[in-house]
Design a protein around this motif. Structure first.
Motif, PDB file in Angstrom:
ATOM      1  N   GLY A 449       0.635  -0.899  -0.127  1.00 45.38           N
ATOM      2  CA  GLY A 449       0.210   0.202  -0.102  1.00 45.38           C
ATOM      3  C   GLY A 449       1.135   1.492  -0.290  1.00 45.38           C
ATOM      4  O   GLY A 449       0.348   2.471  -0.072  1.00 45.38           O
ATOM      5  N   GLY A 450       2.094   1.582  -0.236  1.00 46.15           N
ATOM      6  CA  GLY A 450       2.732   2.756   0.328  1.00 46.15           C
ATOM      7  C   GLY A 450       3.628   2.364  -0.520  1.00 46.15           C
ATOM      8  O   GLY A 450       4.730   1.009  -0.964  1.00 46.15           O
ATOM      9  N   THR A 451       4.866   3.624  -1.118  1.00 48.78           N
ATOM     10  CA  THR A 451       5.837   3.269  -1.686  1.00 48.78           C
ATOM     11  C   THR A 451       7.163   3.920  -0.762  1.00 48.78           C
ATOM     12  O   THR A 451       8.166   3.343  -0.546  1.00 48.78           O
ATOM     13  N   ILE A 452       6.876   4.812   0.525  1.00 54.83           N
ATOM     14  CA  ILE A 452       8.078   5.188   1.415  1.00 54.83           C
ATOM     15  C   ILE A 452       6.850   4.336   2.528  1.00 54.83           C
ATOM     16  O   ILE A 452       5.522   5.062   2.961  1.00 54.83           O
ATOM     17  N   ASN A 453       8.209   4.139   3.493  1.00 51.06           N
ATOM     18  CA  ASN A 453       7.619   3.844   4.930  1.00 51.06           C
ATOM     19  C   ASN A 453       5.926   3.037   5.170  1.00 51.06           C
ATOM     20  O   ASN A 453       5.412   3.378   5.401  1.00 51.06           O
ATOM     21  N   TYR A 454       6.169   1.882   3.983  1.00 51.32           N
ATOM     22  CA  TYR A 454       4.199   1.969   4.297  1.00 51.32           C
ATOM     23  C   TYR A 454       3.942   0.395   5.393  1.00 51.32           C
ATOM     24  O   TYR A 454       3.056   0.373   5.790  1.00 51.32           O
ATOM     25  N   ASN A 455       4.827   0.196   6.200  1.00 52.86           N
ATOM     26  CA  ASN A 455       4.699  -0.272   7.325  1.00 52.86           C
ATOM     27  C   ASN A 455       4.802   0.748   8.408  1.00 52.86           C
ATOM     28  O   ASN A 455       4.643  -0.123   9.643  1.00 52.86           O
ATOM     29  N   GLY A 456       5.161   1.730   8.328  1.00 54.81           N
ATOM     30  CA  GLY A 456       5.342   2.432   9.521  1.00 54.81           C
ATOM     31  C   GLY A 456       6.734   2.223  10.634  1.00 54.81           C
ATOM     32  O   GLY A 456       6.837   3.265  11.429  1.00 54.81           O
ATOM     33  N   LEU A 457       7.934   1.167   9.960  1.00 53.20           N
ATOM     34  CA  LEU A 457       8.967   1.534  10.911  1.00 53.20           C
ATOM     35  C   LEU A 457       9.932   2.024   9.828  1.00 53.20           C
ATOM     36  O   LEU A 457      10.933   1.521   9.814  1.00 53.20           O
ATOM     37  N   GLY A 458       9.118   2.637   8.797  1.00 50.57           N
ATOM     38  CA  GLY A 458      11.151   3.042   7.510  1.00 50.57           C
ATOM     39  C   GLY A 458      11.107   2.514   6.308  1.00 50.57           C
ATOM     40  O   GLY A 458      12.520   2.555   6.092  1.00 50.57           O
ATOM     41  N   THR A 459       9.857   1.406   6.666  1.00 50.55           N
ATOM     42  CA  THR A 459      10.463   0.492   5.109  1.00 50.55           C
ATOM     43  C   THR A 459       9.740   0.879   3.926  1.00 50.55           C
ATOM     44  O   THR A 459       8.587   0.782   3.923  1.00 50.55           O
ATOM     45  N   ASN A 460      10.285   0.964   3.059  1.00 53.59           N
ATOM     46  CA  ASN A 460      10.375   1.376   2.085  1.00 53.59           C
ATOM     47  C   ASN A 460       9.787   0.310   0.356  1.00 53.59           C
ATOM     48  O   ASN A 460      10.717  -0.815   0.972  1.00 53.59           O
TER      49      ASN A 460
END
Length: 475
Positions: A449-460
């Protein structure tokens, strides 16, 4: 076992080099007396040419039955990931040369109208999604099984039906019977590392996907005037009955390979229109569909954080079906197409498929929402020169509703969604018809669902990018 596989690999390479420019010698090539490029577009197995499709539809019976109807294949190489894993916490192969698969193929022509493609595999250190760091160590399993009875009628010019192939199949995956490489079972990428699931592309798939419906199936098909194709199959749980070998080694006692329990019979339908061939061009457009009612297993329910149904009573082994929880209903509908240009020394192929899946889970067996939807688009185009040098690029995209099944954002707590996008380019060199060296890269532009920090842990999303250099041998 790894030492054995590498010993086998070295011996196999030496044998292949000794073959020189002779035709490849897998099982079907020996039976038909044809080179690999007769059945595979530009030698790009498993992509089929019109002749390859004809061979499969007529039940693998063209040619003379061989004395030893056996082939073997080996796949091994080195895979790496940007972050060393694919976000699941699994420890992945990191540039180390390792064996991945050893395939055993048996079958071919058995009788005049009866033949088989029966493939078994040994997977080395295969990673299993959702099992944390527990690998599916050193498993031997039933892979593709397609046992067919087929017949062929050729009429005269006055007949409304001038050419018809009809038959029946016993198989173990929805879509394994397909002859165009736009259906999920046979679509690019044709191989991925056992040690890095990102090499296969998107982290989510629909039920109408390769390996999602691993159960015994039986169906009938017809191919009329080399244009119109229709097929209908029914799939049911393998259990411990006469057809349980089709799903080996899935069993209640195997924590990494529990059976997929289906309610009753589950239909799969395939329709297609194949164009006539003109100056090397041919194309196809088709439809696929499946309705799947799937039970969960007792241990899956107990391990699922999203499960919110009533307490279960599981009287059988740990992997026994959770019958009292009801089923998750998957309804998949897809449109697909293929284009081929086959004029030596040039081979161009392209495939695409769009799939809409509706998921109903009213008792919360697997999902938080009672209803979910996914939409996926898969495509690939490739070029092969002189059946020796090849390049391909694929685009994959899936969107869908948010659900805690996909995880939650560690900061916001919001449910993630399956929205992911990947590009998969590859190049390969095939000095012999039965030996291919490929470099394949997977680049994610969106993940969970995301390109940058998709998991809230800083993972792109790019942290899941993966590369794989591998060798594929067959004889």
């Amino acid at each position: 076992m790894k030492k054995f596989l590498f010993t086998f690999l070295i011996g196999f390479i030496l044998l292949c080099l000794n073959l020189g420019s002779a035709q490849a010698l897998p099982l079907f090539s020996r039976q038909t007396g044809q080179n690999c490029v007769a059945c595979h577009a530009g030698g790009q197995y498993p992509e089929l040419t019109p002749y390859g499709r004809y061979f499969k539809l007529t039940g693998y019976t063209i040619g003379e039955r061989t004395t030893i109807p056996v082939s073997v294949q080996f796949v091994g190489g080195a895979a790496t990931s940007t972050n060393g894993n694919n976000g699941t916490g699994q420890v992945h192969q990191s540039g180390k040369l390792e064996p991945n698969y050893l395939f055993l193929d048996v079958g071919g022509k058995i009788f005049d109208n009866f033949g088989a493609f029966s493939q078994w595999y040994y997977a080395s250190d295969e990673q299993v999604s959702g099992k944390g760091s527990v690998p599916n160590q050193n498993s031997f399993a039933a892979d593709v099984q397609d046992w067919r009875y087929a017949d062929h009628y050729v009429g005269n010019s006055a007949d409304p039906v001038k050419d018809i192939i009809w038959g029946a199949s016993l198989n173990n995956y929805a879509g394994v019977t397909d002859v165009w490489n736009s259906s999920p079972m046979w679509m690019y990428p044709y191989m991925g590392s056992t040690r890095n699931s990102s090499t296969y592309g998107l982290p989510f798939s629909t039920r109408l996907s390769a390996y999602s419906i691993h159960n015994p199936g039986y169906g009938v098909y017809a191919y009329i005037n080399k244009n119109f194709y229709a097929e209908a199959d029914l799939y049911q749980s393998g259990g411990s009955g006469a057809f349980s070998w089709l799903t080996y080694p899935a069993s209640n006692s195997n924590p990494n390979n529990s059976p997929v329990y289906l309610q009753g019979v589950n239909p799969y339908v395939r329709l297609a229109y194949q164009s006539d061939e003109h100056a090397g061009h041919n194309w196809m457009i088709g439809l696929l569909g499946a309705n799947i009612n799937q039970y969960s297993s007792c241990n899956t329910v107990s391990a699922s954080a999203s499960y919110r149904g009533a307490a279960l009573t599981c009287n059988g082994p740990v992997n026994s079906p959770a019958l009292s929880a009801g089923t998750v209903k998957f309804q998949d509908r897809a449109i697909d197409g293929q284009y081929q240009y086959l004029v030596d020394p040039h081979t161009v192929t392209a495939q695409a498929r769009y799939t809409k899946e509706n998921i109903s889970d009213p008792t919360g067996i697997l999902y938080s929402n009672p209803n979910n939807t996914t939409n996926s688009f898969m495509s690939k185009v490739s070029y092969v020169y002189d059946a020796t040098y090849g390049a391909a690029v694929a685009f994959q995209n899936i969107t869908g509703t948010s659900d805690t099944y996909y995880g939650t954002n560690a900061v916001s707590g919001a449910a993630l969604n399956p929205n992911s996008t990947a590009w998969i380019p590859s190049i390969w060199y095939q000095p012999l018809q039965n030996l291919r060296l490929t470099y394949q890269y997977t680049a994610f532009t969106k993940f969970n669902g995301g390109t940058i920090n998709y998991n809230g842990l800083g993972t792109n999303a790019s942290a899941n990018n993966a590369s794989w250099l591998y060798l594929w041998l067959a004889m």
